[in-house]
Design an enzyme around this catalytic site. Structure first.
Site: not given
Ligand code: UD1
Length: 424
Positions: A22, A122, A124, A329, A399
């Site tokens: 996914k 979470r 961005i 994480v 999902r």
């Molecule tokens: C993806 C996966 C999710 C998985 C996660 C970590 C998808 C659709 N989802 O989520 O299932 O649990 O990777 O392996 O692929 N962070 C920030 N700022 C940002 C983005 C992230 O601080 O702009 C932090 C997050 O809060 C988290 C860490 O970075 O603590 C990792 O998150 P991230 O790898 O971005 O997760 P996703 O891509 O959302």
């Protein structure tokens, strides 16, 4: 609504094939927005609610899609809307993946801000930082991110992520492949899902060096082509199925996998006393008489994945001794613990660490899914609990797990999907 009704106690045995991933399908589908030429044919796309939501988003933008038998075709030649609306983004945070490709191809994008999620904030910010580095002007108003590339095109840059982020790396990559000049991404996420995105973009004609590492070098080009592509297996689904075998004292083979991507998880199964045998494309797990308590710390790849943390916690309720579960994480990803305790587990949360005291006899009752992996954890617990466990709100599970009850039933589990009314 649907629930899963599980009568625990059956040892799983047999063979099952992993579905497509996914989490790699989503950025790959988003990346089709980068090329307006021809039609993409994507194989091994799991038939999941998240994939349906994402194709709906593409349709909203003007793309034509058709999905049948795990093959998705996408034509993005007619895309004319550059707006990802709240109604779709709120259903799935990964909708943010359209930001990079729309901005790269059209020089503009407007995406609703995603909200929080069940296991903590979470942000961005890293996605936005990457777009800004590439020259985008970003504003946030009325709940929307508006991004514009001055002159209609992004410029290559050096992007260094302070934290490893799968989503932000994917967005940065998709934006950089059409940018003018060279982009370097430092501390890039090296997850197999990002590696798969790199393979896909390269097949489209993108110039990327460092695929599969934390340092990516991208030479921007003017246009990309449509291609036929086969997606990678879902390593989290495969790990969950292996955990289902281990928690029931069973023995199963999962095929259609690349065992190397499961290395950190397999290492922990071995530590817990399981016998693990690998071939080029399969993993067989045989359970020990007694599982041994085994600590895990979830961290970015190649470490133990956060998306397997909840399932591991369920498994450790059956292990001899005390195990410590830490998630670096998502520090607060412990929504499943109170539900596991309701089934009879003894788990304390001490300073962002779950301490599991095992083994404990679990007994079936009604439990509530709160997010995707928490639901998987409750299904695992139900497989070993005495009596009947009703896992409610399985839409979370749907999902991310394709035909999970069919797969588990084929391995000998007593599990069925039933309808229920939430407040019965
Ligand atoms: C993806 C996966 C999710 C998985 C996660 C970590 C998808 C659709 N989802 O989520 O299932 O649990 O990777 O392996 O692929 N962070 C920030 N700022 C940002 C983005 C992230 O601080 O702009 C932090 C997050 O809060 C988290 C860490 O970075 O603590 C990792 O998150 P991230 O790898 O971005 O997760 P996703 O891509 O959302």
């Amino acid at each position: 609504m649907d629930k899963l009704v599980i009568r625990g106690g059956n040892r799983l045995a047999g063979k099952v094939t992993a579905s497509g991933s996914k989490n790699s399908s989503l950025p790959v589908i988003a990346a089709t927005l980068l090329s307006g030429q021809g039609c993409f044919t994507l194989h091994r796309i799991p038939d999941l609610q998240d994939i349906r939501t994402f194709t709906q988003l593409l349709n909203h933008l003007g793309a034509e899609t058709s999905f049948s038998g795990n093959t998705l075709t996408v034509s993005t030649g007619n895309v004319e809307s550059l707006l990802a609306p709240y109604e779709l983004v709120k259903k799935m945070r990964a909708s943010i993946y359209v930001l990079g490709p729309l901005l790269a191809r059209f020089g503009e994008a407007k995406v609703s801000l995603p909200g929080g999620c069940a296991f903590g904030p979470r942000p961005i910010d890293l996605h936005l930082m990457a777009m800004e580095k590439l020259g985008a002007e970003i504003s946030i108003e009325t709940g929307f991110i508006t991004a514009k590339a001055p002159g209609g095109r992004l410029n290559g840059a050096c992007i260094e992520f302070p934290t490893s982020s799968v989503g932000a790396t994917g967005n940065a990559l998709m934006a950089a492949v059409l940018a003018r000049g060279t982009t370097t991404i430092l501390n890039a996420a090296a997850e197999p899902e990002i590696e798969t995105l790199c393979f896909f973009l390269s097949a489209m004609g993108a110039r990327i060096a460092g695929t599969g590492t934390t340092e990516l070098l991208i030479e921007g080009i003017d246009s990309l082509s449509s291609v036929e592509f086969t997606n990678v297996f879902d390593r989290i689904e495969a790990g969950t199925l292996l955990a289902a075998a281990a928690i029931t004292g069973g023995s199963i083979t999962v095929d259609g996998v690349e065992p190397e991507q499961l290395r950190s998880v397999l290492k922990k199964f071995i530590h817990a006393g399981c016998t693990v045998t690998r071939t080029e494309d399969s993993v067989t797990l045989a359970s020990p008489e007694t599982l041994v308590a085994t600590d895990i710390t979830a961290k970015p790849y190649p470490s133990f994945p956060t998306d397997m943390q909840a399932q591991w916690t369920a498994l450790m309720t059956q292990a001899e001794g005390t195990s410590r579960i830490t998630d670096k994480v998502y520090h607060e990803r412990f929504n499943h613990i109170p539900e596991l305790n309701r089934l009879g587990a003894h788990i304390d949360i001490i300073k962002n660490q779950a301490v599991v005291h095992g083994p404990r006899k679990l007994s079936g009752t009604k439990v509530m899914s709160t997010d995707l992996r928490a639901s998987a954890c409750l299904v695992l617990a139900g497989l070993v609990a005495e009596g009947v466990t009703d896992v409610l709100r399985v839409y979370h599970l749907d999902r991310g797990y394709e035909k999970i009850e069919t797969k588990l039933a084929s391995l000998g589990a007593e599990i069925a999907r039933e309808k229920y009314r939430e407040f019965d």
